[in-house]
Design a protein around this motif. Sequence first.
Motif, PDB file in Angstrom:
ATOM      1  N   SER A 106       0.828  -1.210   0.000  1.00  0.00           N
ATOM      2  CA  SER A 106       0.000   0.000   0.000  1.00  0.00           C
ATOM      3  C   SER A 106       0.860   1.256   0.000  1.00  0.00           C
ATOM      4  N   ALA A 107       1.957   1.242   0.748  1.00  0.00           N
ATOM      5  CA  ALA A 107       2.838   2.412   0.772  1.00  0.00           C
ATOM      6  C   ALA A 107       3.461   2.653  -0.604  1.00  0.00           C
ATOM      7  N   LEU A 108       3.890   1.588  -1.263  1.00  0.00           N
ATOM      8  CA  LEU A 108       4.450   1.745  -2.609  1.00  0.00           C
ATOM      9  C   LEU A 108       3.389   2.250  -3.585  1.00  0.00           C
ATOM     10  N   LEU A 109       2.156   1.755  -3.422  1.00  0.00           N
ATOM     11  CA  LEU A 109       1.077   2.223  -4.287  1.00  0.00           C
ATOM     12  C   LEU A 109       0.803   3.704  -4.067  1.00  0.00           C
ATOM     13  N   PHE A 110       0.796   4.133  -2.818  1.00  0.00           N
ATOM     14  CA  PHE A 110       0.575   5.553  -2.523  1.00  0.00           C
ATOM     15  C   PHE A 110       1.668   6.417  -3.143  1.00  0.00           C
ATOM     16  N   LEU A 111       2.916   6.017  -2.971  1.00  0.00           N
ATOM     17  CA  LEU A 111       4.019   6.805  -3.532  1.00  0.00           C
ATOM     18  C   LEU A 111       3.968   6.808  -5.057  1.00  0.00           C
ATOM     19  N   ARG A 112       3.560   5.681  -5.642  1.00  0.00           N
ATOM     20  CA  ARG A 112       3.449   5.650  -7.092  1.00  0.00           C
ATOM     21  C   ARG A 112       2.355   6.609  -7.579  1.00  0.00           C
ATOM     22  N   LEU A 113       1.261   6.673  -6.830  1.00  0.00           N
ATOM     23  CA  LEU A 113       0.193   7.619  -7.180  1.00  0.00           C
ATOM     24  C   LEU A 113       0.696   9.063  -7.097  1.00  0.00           C
ATOM     25  N   VAL A 114       1.462   9.358  -6.050  1.00  0.00           N
ATOM     26  CA  VAL A 114       1.992  10.710  -5.893  1.00  0.00           C
ATOM     27  C   VAL A 114       2.935  11.052  -7.046  1.00  0.00           C
ATOM     28  N   LEU A 115       3.794  10.101  -7.393  1.00  0.00           N
ATOM     29  CA  LEU A 115       4.731  10.372  -8.484  1.00  0.00           C
ATOM     30  C   LEU A 115       4.003  10.529  -9.811  1.00  0.00           C
TER      31      LEU A 115
END
Length: 1442
Positions: free
Chosen positions: A438-447
């Motif tokens: 989930s953390a990687l998904l959130f950061l990917r969304l931000v990027l």
Amino acid sequence: MPELQNGPQNAQDFIRALKASSDPPQPDGPLKIDIARHAWDNAQLYVPNKSEAIAEWLLSRMLKEKSSPRPENPICDTKHWQLLSDILLPYNAANNDDHVRTHRAWLVPVLARIPVAPIFVAYFNLLSTSRSVDGAQCALVFRCISTLWPLAVPKFNPETLLECFGAIVRLGVLPDASETSCGKLQVVHDFRALSLIVSSYRASLAHSSAKRKLYAIFLRQYLPWWLHLASCKPKSEVQLPSFEDDIYNAGIETMFGLDIIRQAADLKLDTSLLEALEAASREHREVVLRCLPHIFESYVQNLKRYKGALFSQGSNQASGYLSEQVQRASMTFYASCDALARSGADDASWQCRVSLLDVVERENLLSTKDEEAKTLLRGDGDLAIEALATTRDEQHAARSESVVKILATLTRIDYDLMSTSFAVVFPRLAAIHGSGHSALLFLRLVLESDSKTRNLPVTIAHAAEAFSVQHLERIPEGPQAVYEHLSAGVLTSLPFLDDLSRVVHGFLTPGQVLEIIRAVSRTLQDAYTGYLEREGKVAADRGDGPRKKRKKDAEPADGTSKHEYFAVSFALTARLLVVVLRSLPLHTVTDDVRMEAERLIAEAYFAAALQPLADGLGNAKRPGMRGWQFVLAGALRLHYGLARAPGLSLPGILDESVSSALLLCVSSVATTSELVVEVFRTLFHQCSIGALGPEAVLNQMLQYLEANLSSNGPAWSGKVYALSSHADGGVAVLHVLADRWLPYFDIWATPAQLERLVTVFVNINLTKGEGSLVAGLSARTILTRMLHDAQFWELGRVRDIFLARLYEQTAPPDGIDIEQLMWELTDEHLPPAIEVAPPLLSAFEVLALTPPEYIPRQLHIDFLKRGCTADVVVALAMRDASDGSLTPHHLIVIREMLCRTIGYLGVLENIALEAYLKYLIGDYSMVQGSSDLTSVTMDLVEICQSMLVKTARKGNATTLIDLIHRYQQAYDKKGSYVTVRASLLLIDAIAQTSSTDFPEACIAALRALRKQMFNSSSSLLSPDVLAQHESLDSILLDVWGHVQVLSKWLHVQADDLPRIGRQLSSRLLSRRANEQQIQDLAPVALSILFVELQDNQIDHTEEVEYIFVAYLSFARIYGRSGTVNLESRLASATRTMTAETFSSLLDAVFDALPLNKGLSVQDVASLIRFSTVVMGDAPEGTSKICQTHTMRCLNLFADDERFVAFPALRGDVLDFLVTQCSDRPASLRTVDLSSLWSTLRALLAGSTEHEQATDARVFHGVVNVLSALVRLRRDLVLNTLPHLGFVLRQLIACLRSLRPQLGAKQSRLVMDTLPRWIAPAHPLTSQESKALARLLTTLTTKTMVRVHGPAADTHKPESLLRPFSKHAAYVLTAYIEVVNDPLCVVSSAIRKELQPGLFALCDMLGEHNRDAIMVSALDAGGKATMKVLWREYEKQRYVGKG
């Protein structure tokens, strides 16, 4: 029928008895129910309207006594319901519907007088509170309800129907309501009666004018029960497929009907529902939280359904007015649900918030004009951010996962909701334990969002700020723990760094390049300057700095280490920002900007990399300090990343003093293993660019490996921050060397250094590191990868010294004559034990890991002889060793190496075969007590005895005869297990030949052996003994089976041999046998059955059927993965069958294969495996039989798509196809191709249903089938090239994956075109793309056709290059369509691996056909893709110039 004592004799007495005030009517007489039962069964007793009278009495009594105690309650009595069921639905009626119609005349008036709804409600209430359920009684009651309800329901009002519905809902709740299960509904098998009641309530509710009254009753009385039943909905879809949906929808229609939610038009909510939910949550909070998202979603869907009636639609309203009103009303209800979920802080509450926000996102409920909703969602985000600060440890991993999901969902809903909080989110996100999905998904969304809005510099700044000292100090464990914790976090994980590198390189604008360089440079310099200032203050406090100061006596404990936080901050910041500097898109800027960018990068490189290295290494004390080691590791990582950056032109040369200091730093014990790895990597790079002489570096590296490389410790995870000791550091340095710098070592190293490195390789203690293969990297895994890498064997100097060292260390101890030693063992003269040197053992460990293809033949022969010597020497040493230094594992390694070498050479050379074989089967081979050692020893014995059999068939049978005599004596003296097992292996080898190939002396010896085996086993295996003994000896049974095999081979009459196969199998399948006994004896029993099948005096049909039953029964017990022993016995048994027996066996298999024959899917799968095994080892002269069976199986698989639809069958069908096409290609005929293509098409066809996990084995299986056809049966494929092209198009289409954030309808459009074995969440990977590329390149490879007969000599090597060129265009267009599909994405890894195959298609296509498809078959996007592909093809195409 017998008369009922004291029972009524006429109709008047019967009616009087039923209306009596007491039960029984007469003292000591029969009960009323018995009287009624007797009257109904007695056809001679005439009672007018008997059915009506008895039914009315039954219903009246149930209604009157429905509140009686359970033992006296007629509703709980099965007799009453049985009689009522017989009256309403007699079993002897030809048609129940006709019977009901004939009774309608009297039944409807009875139901008008007697309401049955209270009876049913009472029964449901009693059933819900009972501890157990009488299934037979339930079936009777539901039969009666199904008949009575349609006739009685018109008289019921909506309140009565709601009461019935509530009683049914209560059935779904356990008495204690402590579990979210379906209660008593789990044991109900027929839901038709209950569905009638629910459907009636829903119909009545839809037409009722008292909806609000029903709504109030439902909330007050039935809502908690309905919530319990609705909460188990996700788990019970298989058990209650549609009935539970009806119950859920009935509750939703009650709560959210049009009249109920009309207040939503004014953005108001009925507080009664919220109060009811709050009251229910006080007792069963988790149940309410599980249901709340479903309730919210249903509310939104009803709002959208009734939006036209709820909201006004004046002509002056804007076009999106209705949608906006729905959004506002939905968010008002969301606020209430969110408040209920916020009342707790446990995991269930956070998961509920996640689900609520998923509904908001899925239904698009946030309006851009709704500021209240935005404020509410920002509040949810703020609570999630606050929770991040308290969930960083591993104990709260589930909660932190939910919290991050909330942040990710809010970011998807509206990026602006969270963008202002990223400065707080990133530091807390960095501190979370591990790098969750989930953390990687959130950061990917931000990027992704920042890449679209060109806001990447701000996000990079937030990420760097997360490693600032003020945030690090909030983690209380100390600097070292903080460093390890954040290094394992999401902001330093490889997936995030890869995403960051991708977006920086692809989406950073030219105008932002200089800005980001300045910001990164300033951040790095500030981090290092901060450390210098803090370290200077600490040094001054210690008295080491320029400002002499008295050391305080009572300085806080954290004050001495606070400066290390600054060092950690610099190291982590450098790890993050070096990725940014390496990925800058300098190719997009002008020359002036590029020169300025390179100048700024050079300044940052000097200030943050070279200067820290000079400062840290210039003082002899600093490299031993922990803070400076953090700084040096970060500076080295920054230097290495920038010096090797492909787009930068930095010199990357370190000063000579720095390099010398780095070498000294490695030799210090105080240096951390992480810093050692970074130092060696940097020094290797310096040597590669000519800035440093390699000799001193290599000496230092070899010294470090010799001192620290060990396999005793745990495996290394592969992360540099996880290096906890220098033992791990040795593994890490070896990994760096083998993975990147070994070719340079081969060039730089002196012969002495090469010798030292090879000595390190060969002397690694691989035995202790064997168990850490899965856990992570170990010396064994690194060495195994290196030895299996072709690059290692292309390094001439390393390879030659490596083989020379193996040859040297495998030499036997001085004074050992192997032949004399073995003959002494054969004569039972035990020689003295010989000391075994550890280098000898480690050399054979390494030799066992070495692929045999890379070793010269002469060395193989020498290693074979030395392996036999080492085997004997180690066995003798183990016999007298007491310190545990030698274990059976050492013998296993040596003997596995011998088996592999003999299998590779194909012959046994330069060893005393007879002596070594007698040693293996003797008492000195140390096989006792180790099953693994026994297994590999038997494999070696089998190979040696096969060689002896070949020698005997050539005329030299002396050794074989001596061996047979030895086995004969072993049976006479009751020899060891190894000797007996070896004799059985010898019989298996001889049974594959003909008795005419051996001399008469050998035949006579075998006859004597057969007689001795018969005498030793017959007395213990009589039918009486089999029936009496509880335990049976598997070896003894195996001996008996081989007696029958040898008798058939010797043509000895076997009339005196009792048939024990059936009796043994029956006993194993009886209840007396335990599972372990079955697994031990089932293979032997099956082999005995097959031997007895070849008896000419028995009925083969009956025996074959019995074998099938036994095999299927044993296969069920063994399971899918435990049938290896059964299949090995099956293969050996079929080799010696007659053609007639083999044909009847395959006929029986095929007759049982159709799915409509009654066998389960698992049994049919076992039969398909059975066919694959027996056809793989078919007897000689059965090729036509195998062809016929193959054709029939292929037709069956093609006609019934269930064979490829069921996962339990699909894999075995593919194995069958692969085996026939690759192992028996000559048996395929032209007529088989149509069925084969149909089966492959069905495997790759689109489906509306998909499995939960992707089965990539199907893709590889189809590729293997096509590859075998193209390589081995090109003559058949030539006639069906369009089919081949169509299947290739399907395979390319399977490589697609869904584009992120697709809607449900769009996802369905794509998934309906993909096979059922591809799951939406798990697309195929680059491995499948690589396999397809190999298949496409095979089309251009010349091969020989495999056929039988004289036609085989007329074929010459050819390829499908020219024949398939007419079809290559269609395969290429399939790839272009897949790449340009707007709803799909093909990853760069898949495209890269597929390129060799696409280039092969381009080679077939030619420029003329390319131009044709560019004009006629491609749109603008397709043309662009084709141009890019052809440009890449042109780059690698060989044009004949050099």
